[in-house]
Write a protein that holds these residues in place. Structure first.
Motif, PDB file in Angstrom:
ATOM      1  N   ASN A  15      85.651 -33.706 -21.648  1.00  0.00           N
ATOM      2  CA  ASN A  15      85.734 -33.786 -23.103  1.00  0.00           C
ATOM      3  C   ASN A  15      86.504 -32.597 -23.676  1.00  0.00           C
ATOM      4  N   ASP A  16      87.405 -32.883 -24.606  1.00  0.00           N
ATOM      5  CA  ASP A  16      88.182 -31.880 -25.343  1.00  0.00           C
ATOM      6  C   ASP A  16      89.236 -31.189 -24.486  1.00  0.00           C
ATOM      7  N   ILE A  17      89.536 -31.742 -23.319  1.00  0.00           N
ATOM      8  CA  ILE A  17      90.536 -31.077 -22.479  1.00  0.00           C
ATOM      9  C   ILE A  17      91.913 -31.125 -23.122  1.00  0.00           C
ATOM     10  N   GLU A  18      92.129 -32.123 -24.003  1.00  0.00           N
ATOM     11  CA  GLU A  18      93.425 -32.245 -24.677  1.00  0.00           C
ATOM     12  C   GLU A  18      93.553 -31.272 -25.845  1.00  0.00           C
ATOM     13  N   LYS A  19      92.510 -30.503 -26.136  1.00  0.00           N
ATOM     14  CA  LYS A  19      92.526 -29.583 -27.275  1.00  0.00           C
ATOM     15  C   LYS A  19      92.792 -28.135 -26.851  1.00  0.00           C
ATOM     16  N   GLU A  20      93.486 -27.991 -25.720  1.00  0.00           N
ATOM     17  CA  GLU A  20      93.885 -26.662 -25.237  1.00  0.00           C
ATOM     18  C   GLU A  20      92.670 -25.759 -24.993  1.00  0.00           C
ATOM     19  N   ASP A  43      91.056 -27.298 -33.521  1.00  0.00           N
ATOM     20  CA  ASP A  43      90.645 -28.183 -34.613  1.00  0.00           C
ATOM     21  C   ASP A  43      90.951 -27.559 -35.971  1.00  0.00           C
ATOM     22  N   LEU A  44      90.780 -26.240 -36.076  1.00  0.00           N
ATOM     23  CA  LEU A  44      91.067 -25.571 -37.350  1.00  0.00           C
ATOM     24  C   LEU A  44      92.552 -25.690 -37.691  1.00  0.00           C
ATOM     25  N   GLU A  45      93.385 -25.474 -36.707  1.00  0.00           N
ATOM     26  CA  GLU A  45      94.822 -25.584 -36.961  1.00  0.00           C
ATOM     27  C   GLU A  45      95.194 -26.998 -37.399  1.00  0.00           C
ATOM     28  N   GLU A  46      94.613 -27.998 -36.732  1.00  0.00           N
ATOM     29  CA  GLU A  46      94.899 -29.383 -37.120  1.00  0.00           C
ATOM     30  C   GLU A  46      94.347 -29.689 -38.512  1.00  0.00           C
ATOM     31  N   ALA A  47      93.141 -29.173 -38.804  1.00  0.00           N
ATOM     32  CA  ALA A  47      92.540 -29.420 -40.115  1.00  0.00           C
ATOM     33  C   ALA A  47      93.365 -28.764 -41.223  1.00  0.00           C
ATOM     34  N   GLU A  48      93.817 -27.549 -40.953  1.00  0.00           N
ATOM     35  CA  GLU A  48      94.627 -26.874 -41.969  1.00  0.00           C
ATOM     36  C   GLU A  48      95.956 -27.591 -42.182  1.00  0.00           C
ATOM     37  N   ASP A  49      96.542 -28.087 -41.090  1.00  0.00           N
ATOM     38  CA  ASP A  49      97.773 -28.869 -41.230  1.00  0.00           C
ATOM     39  C   ASP A  49      97.536 -30.125 -42.059  1.00  0.00           C
ATOM     40  N   ARG A  50      96.401 -30.781 -41.781  1.00  0.00           N
ATOM     41  CA  ARG A  50      96.090 -31.990 -42.537  1.00  0.00           C
ATOM     42  C   ARG A  50      95.800 -31.670 -43.995  1.00  0.00           C
ATOM     43  N   ALA A  51      95.103 -30.577 -44.242  1.00  0.00           N
ATOM     44  CA  ALA A  51      94.830 -30.184 -45.627  1.00  0.00           C
ATOM     45  C   ALA A  51      96.118 -29.881 -46.363  1.00  0.00           C
ATOM     46  N   LEU A  72      74.261 -18.843 -14.691  1.00  0.00           N
ATOM     47  CA  LEU A  72      74.186 -19.375 -16.049  1.00  0.00           C
ATOM     48  C   LEU A  72      74.977 -18.513 -17.029  1.00  0.00           C
ATOM     49  N   GLU A  73      74.988 -17.213 -16.810  1.00  0.00           N
ATOM     50  CA  GLU A  73      75.770 -16.340 -17.699  1.00  0.00           C
ATOM     51  C   GLU A  73      77.261 -16.674 -17.631  1.00  0.00           C
ATOM     52  N   HIS A  74      77.770 -16.903 -16.431  1.00  0.00           N
ATOM     53  CA  HIS A  74      79.185 -17.268 -16.291  1.00  0.00           C
ATOM     54  C   HIS A  74      79.461 -18.614 -16.951  1.00  0.00           C
ATOM     55  N   TYR A  75      78.513 -19.546 -16.815  1.00  0.00           N
ATOM     56  CA  TYR A  75      78.726 -20.849 -17.456  1.00  0.00           C
ATOM     57  C   TYR A  75      78.724 -20.715 -18.979  1.00  0.00           C
ATOM     58  N   VAL A  76      77.763 -19.987 -19.536  1.00  0.00           N
ATOM     59  CA  VAL A  76      77.698 -19.812 -20.987  1.00  0.00           C
ATOM     60  C   VAL A  76      78.956 -19.120 -21.498  1.00  0.00           C
ATOM     61  N   SER A  77      79.439 -18.126 -20.759  1.00  0.00           N
ATOM     62  CA  SER A  77      80.667 -17.448 -21.144  1.00  0.00           C
ATOM     63  C   SER A  77      81.845 -18.424 -21.162  1.00  0.00           C
ATOM     64  N   HIS A  78      81.896 -19.306 -20.183  1.00  0.00           N
ATOM     65  CA  HIS A  78      82.955 -20.329 -20.143  1.00  0.00           C
ATOM     66  C   HIS A  78      82.859 -21.261 -21.344  1.00  0.00           C
ATOM     67  N   ARG A  79      81.657 -21.702 -21.670  1.00  0.00           N
ATOM     68  CA  ARG A  79      81.504 -22.614 -22.798  1.00  0.00           C
ATOM     69  C   ARG A  79      81.841 -21.924 -24.115  1.00  0.00           C
ATOM     70  N   LYS A  80      81.552 -20.650 -24.236  1.00  0.00           N
ATOM     71  CA  LYS A  80      81.939 -19.923 -25.445  1.00  0.00           C
ATOM     72  C   LYS A  80      83.455 -19.934 -25.608  1.00  0.00           C
ATOM     73  N   GLU A  81      84.156 -19.720 -24.500  1.00  0.00           N
ATOM     74  CA  GLU A  81      85.617 -19.741 -24.552  1.00  0.00           C
ATOM     75  C   GLU A  81      86.131 -21.138 -24.896  1.00  0.00           C
ATOM     76  N   VAL A  82      85.518 -22.161 -24.308  1.00  0.00           N
ATOM     77  CA  VAL A  82      85.940 -23.537 -24.570  1.00  0.00           C
ATOM     78  C   VAL A  82      85.721 -23.895 -26.037  1.00  0.00           C
ATOM     79  N   ARG A 112      85.372 -21.901 -28.586  1.00  0.00           N
ATOM     80  CA  ARG A 112      86.235 -21.083 -29.439  1.00  0.00           C
ATOM     81  C   ARG A 112      87.651 -21.670 -29.488  1.00  0.00           C
ATOM     82  N   ARG A 113      88.200 -21.984 -28.311  1.00  0.00           N
ATOM     83  CA  ARG A 113      89.557 -22.529 -28.284  1.00  0.00           C
ATOM     84  C   ARG A 113      89.607 -23.916 -28.927  1.00  0.00           C
ATOM     85  N   ARG A 114      88.563 -24.696 -28.730  1.00  0.00           N
ATOM     86  CA  ARG A 114      88.528 -26.008 -29.377  1.00  0.00           C
ATOM     87  C   ARG A 114      88.458 -25.868 -30.892  1.00  0.00           C
TER      88      ARG A 114
END
Length: 839
Positions: free
Chosen positions: A146-151, A374-382, A356-366, A368-370
């Motif tokens: 999920n969300d792999i297409e969102k960089e 999404d923010l960039e796309e939302a701002e473009d749409r706005a 679990l710490e490494h996994y949580v750190s990975h999800r934080k990065e995911v 954040r980047r997602r």
């Protein structure tokens, strides 16, 4: 020729291009490069998504081909071909094996591939050929992508630089712990067990809320591995060790039911990674070879609903013993946990918290980047919607301006000048359809603009506040738990220790026979039925020529035995260590069990199980008598640590030998009997306790070449008799009161007449009501009879026939079976014999 290419004839130019290298350095670097390629590129999973490259590439290839859980199944060969051609330049068999494993519900706790066809079985059957099977992505696998297409993750070039592939998947749940992993790299290996999805997610949320929590806190959520095949984890120490250090050994035991009423053991769950067909075959082989006894039939009744292996027991077989035999070899396995995975490309052994710490750190990065994507796309749409709203507010002017423009480009320029539109806005406006100018369309745009603004505000909040970002991670984890989590399959059972060899031996009363040539064996006591005194008995052993019986004694198969030799040495032995054989068998050489010297033979055996298990208090003694009349008492505690080569029990004078040993408690009356029929009675306390190295003191004064035959330790609180048996098969019972108390070292009184009919005294024993006598002749005959069938007479009498002997045969030894060891049916038989004799 170009001036940049050296002339081959120019030796100086060629020599300048040659680099000198040490062969060991070159080999070392080459091997390191190879090892790291295997470690990072093939064998070890990434701590973030729990996948090896081959699994990651298979899932990504399916994602790119649209083979999702909502699509139809695709031929496995097609999936393998696309994976191999685009991303994984290795053999198709390796890719298909990995694909098949992800579809096996007995290998993966939450399978990532939805397979259709034969993908193998718990019996070890291989999957069908890839051209026959079909597959698609399981719905839970889509959560990894999920969300792999969102960089959200980094991409890298594939093997031929044509395409890009993800270096890791976004992984919306901790797949490394949920599905586990195993692999062998160069110089290292990993073996991570699968876990329950709900428990792992609960632990992840707890870690997010409490970053300083301990591993013990996390183990409150993650109880332990949860294997897809169920079964039971024995104890928790191995699990705790694995979670705290990254390494541990977890004992996994099959789930089974012992139905004693039906005489069955039914196996319903197997340890993880067990091969059922192989297990059934090995059990059958052990039954046929005699390694497992008590099984008459073995059936595999398993079907698609689950495992069911039925083991039928023989009539009279002890279910507990058969169960322990199965546990020792077949129904229990050890899962060696090695929590090794790649962290930033480097292999590391991780604790539960670190994983679990490494996994949580990975999800934080995911996330954040997602959110940034999404923010960039939302701002473009706005931005587009803002321009569109301006255009709608000035629709007449915009339409007029466009109508008057020479072409589309001129219209864009005029609009940008008039309303300060940006390039994206003006491109959108000139592309608007006339139908979008209705009031309804206008309202929809205004509503969408408000939604986009709310989205932008929320995304800015997530990116600007870490607690909000972590809240998003927790919410998404809870959603996955609600959709995919199920109950634990693997249970915990108490660790009662590993199955000891003693647990595999049925408890039964046995007769042990030892010959002069040191052949030894044991036989079930039930083999020898009680009979009237004066009987011949039955054959008890097959003797070699010129061999004869030297010792016979009765014990339980689980008893600890203290074996005393005539040389004063003591050995420790479990009765079941003596080989069990038939009545007509010769036995096994005792040198395989006891370290006997030439001329050394067993003189006495006493049961002393507590010597092995715990220290004995000083109120119990081993009381020993020698052939020359010496007696010695030593505390049982002196015999705690008995070596395999034996230890010294007492010091003997030249020519003297140990004859008999009794266990006493400080309050017994001792009666020493001699071969010539003499006896002396004195109190046990007349012999002070001594150490093992002492010789002892004089117990009886012998005359005329007489020797000691044995000692009886009488408990005067219990109605006991002194039983004397002679070598020609005669004997008698006498009340203890018939023996006058004397001081030790006297000549004693006549106990029994030792004439030509009786012969010399063979043994003297203490017997009580309900006891049985087991007598054995030098020729190998054994007779068992109730002691109450032997007449009670006074001292200085002839006695009665106890055992009918063949010509030239004689009684070699005897032992007493306590009434506690005698079963109810034998007690009834003894009562009938006694009644007949009394009549």
């Amino acid at each position: 020729m170009s001036s940049e290419i050296p002339d081959p004839a120019d030796d100086t130019a060629l020599a300048a291009r040659v680099e000198t290298a040490r062969i060991e350095d070159e080999m070392e670097q080459s091997y390191i490069d190879y090892a790291m390629s295997v470690i990072a590129g093939r064998a070890l999973p990434d701590v973030r998504d729990g996948l090896k490259p081959v699994h990651r590439r298979i899932l990504y290839a399916m994602h790119e081909a649209g083979v999702t859980s909502r699509s139809s199944h695709r031929k496995s060969s097609s999936i393998v071909g696309e994976t191999m051609g685009d991303y994984h330049p290795h053999g198709d068999s390796a890719i298909y094996d990995s694909l098949a494993r992800m579809a096996q519900d007995f290998s993966m706790r939450n399978p990532l591939v939805d397979g259709q066809g034969n993908f193998g079985s718990v019996d070890g059957d291989p999957p069908a050929a890839m051209r026959y099977t079909e597959a698609r992505m399981a719905s839970i696998a889509e959560e990894l992508l999920n969300d792999i297409e969102k960089e959200t993750v980094d991409f890298q070039a594939n093997y031929d630089d044509r395409l890009e592939e993800p270096s890791v998947l976004p992984s919306a749940f901790p797949n490394l712990l949920v599905n586990g992993s195993s692999g062998i790299a160069v110089g290292m290996s990993t073996n991570i067990p699968p876990h329950n999805l709900g428990e792992v997610i609960d632990a992840s949320i707890h870690l997010i809320d409490n970053p300083e929590c301990t591993i013990e806190d996390l183990m409150g959520h993650v109880k332990g591995p949860d294997f897809p095949t169920g079964a039971n984890i024995v104890g928790r120490s191995g699990v705790h060790q694995a979670y705290k250090t990254g390494r541990g050994r977890v004992r996994v035991r099959a789930e089974f039911e012992v139905d004693e009423a039906e005489g069955q053991i039914i196996i319903t769950e197997l340890p993880f990674q067990s091969n059922k067909a192989r297990m059934v075959k090995r059990i059958a082989d052990d039954v046929n070879s005699g390694a497992i006894e008590g099984i008459r039939d073995l059936r595999d009744e398993s079907d698609r609903d689950g495992i069911r292996v039925v083991i039928e027991l023989k009539q009279g077989a002890m279910a507990e013993v058969v169960k322990n035999q199965l546990l020792e070899s077949h129904l229990e396995r050890t899962f060696g946990v090695i929590n090794l995975s790649l962290v930033d490309g480097t292999p590391q052994v991780l604790t539960l918290k670190e994983t679990l710490e490494h996994y949580v750190s990975h999800r934080k990065e995911v996330v954040r980047r997602r959110s940034e994507f999404d923010l960039e796309e939302a701002e473009d749409r706005a931005h587009i919607l803002e321009g569109r709203l301006i255009a709608l507010d000035n629709v007449d002017a915009v339409v007029e301006l466009i109508q008057e423009a020479d072409d589309r480009d001129h219209a864009k320029e005029e609009l940008q000048v008039a309303f300060e539109f940006s390039e994206p806005q003006v491109n959108h406006i000139v592309s608007m359809q006339l139908g979008s100018l209705t009031s309804m369309e206008t309202q929809e745009i205004e509503d969408e603009y408000e939604e986009v603004q709310a989205t932008i505000e929320r995304l800015n909040e997530i990116l600007g506040n870490e607690s909000e970002l972590l809240g998003v991670i927790k919410d998404e984890l809870r959603e996955i738990k609600d959709e995919y989590a199920d109950e634990r399959r693997t249970s915990f059972i108490a660790d009662t220790g590993t199955v000891a060899h003693a647990d595999l031996i049925p408890e039964q009363d046995v007769v042990v026979v030892l010959s002069e040539d040191d052949y030894i064996k044991r036989m079930p006591l039930a083999t020898f039925k009680a009979q009237n005194r004066g009987g011949k008995g039955i054959i008890g052993t097959d003797l070699k020529e010129e061999d004869s019986v030297s010792s016979v004694f009765v014990a339980n198969s689980h008893d600890y035995l203290l074996c005393f030799t005539n040389k004063g040495q003591i050995y420790k032995l479990r009765a079941f260590q003596i080989p069990e054989m038939s009545r007509t068998a010769r036995g096994k050489s005792a040198v395989n069990l006891l370290d006997l010297d030439d001329g050394e033979e067993l003189a006495a055996v006493v049961n002393c199980e507590e010597v092995e298990d715990e220290a004995i208090e000083g109120d119990r003694f081993l009381t020993m008598v020698t052939r020359d009349g010496y007696i010695k008492r030593t505390s049982v505690s002196e015999f705690q640590n008995i070596l395999s080569t034996g230890i010294r029990a007492l010091r003997l004078e030249d020519g003297d030998e140990l004859v008999d040993v009794e266990v006493t408690d400080g309050g017994r009356t001792l009666v020493i009997g001699t071969a010539g029929g003499m006896s002396i009675r004195f109190d046990e306390n007349e012999v002070r306790a001594m150490g093992r190295s002492a010789r002892g003191v004089r117990g009886i004064t012998l005359t005329g070449g007489d020797t000691v035959a044995g000692v009886a330790a009488v408990d005067t609180d219990r109605h006991s008799w002194v039983l004397t048996v002679t070598e020609n098969g005669y004997g008698k019972r006498s009340n203890i009161d018939e023996y006058r108390v004397q001081s030790r070292n006297g000549k004693g009184l006549i106990d029994i007449k030792t004439n030509a009919r009786n012969g010399d005294v063979c043994a003297i024993e203490t017997v009580g009501k309900g006891d049985h006598l087991v007598a054995m002749s030098n020729g190998g005959q054994i007779m068992r009879t109730p002691v109450e069938g032997i007449s009670t007479v006074g001292r200085n009498t002839m006695g009665v026939i106890v055992m009918d002997l063949d010509e030239n045969d004689s009684v070699a030894c005897l032992d007493v079976i306590p009434r506690e060891m005698i079963t109810e049916d034998i007690k009834e038989q003894s009562a009938e014999i006694t009644e007949v004799l009394e009549e």
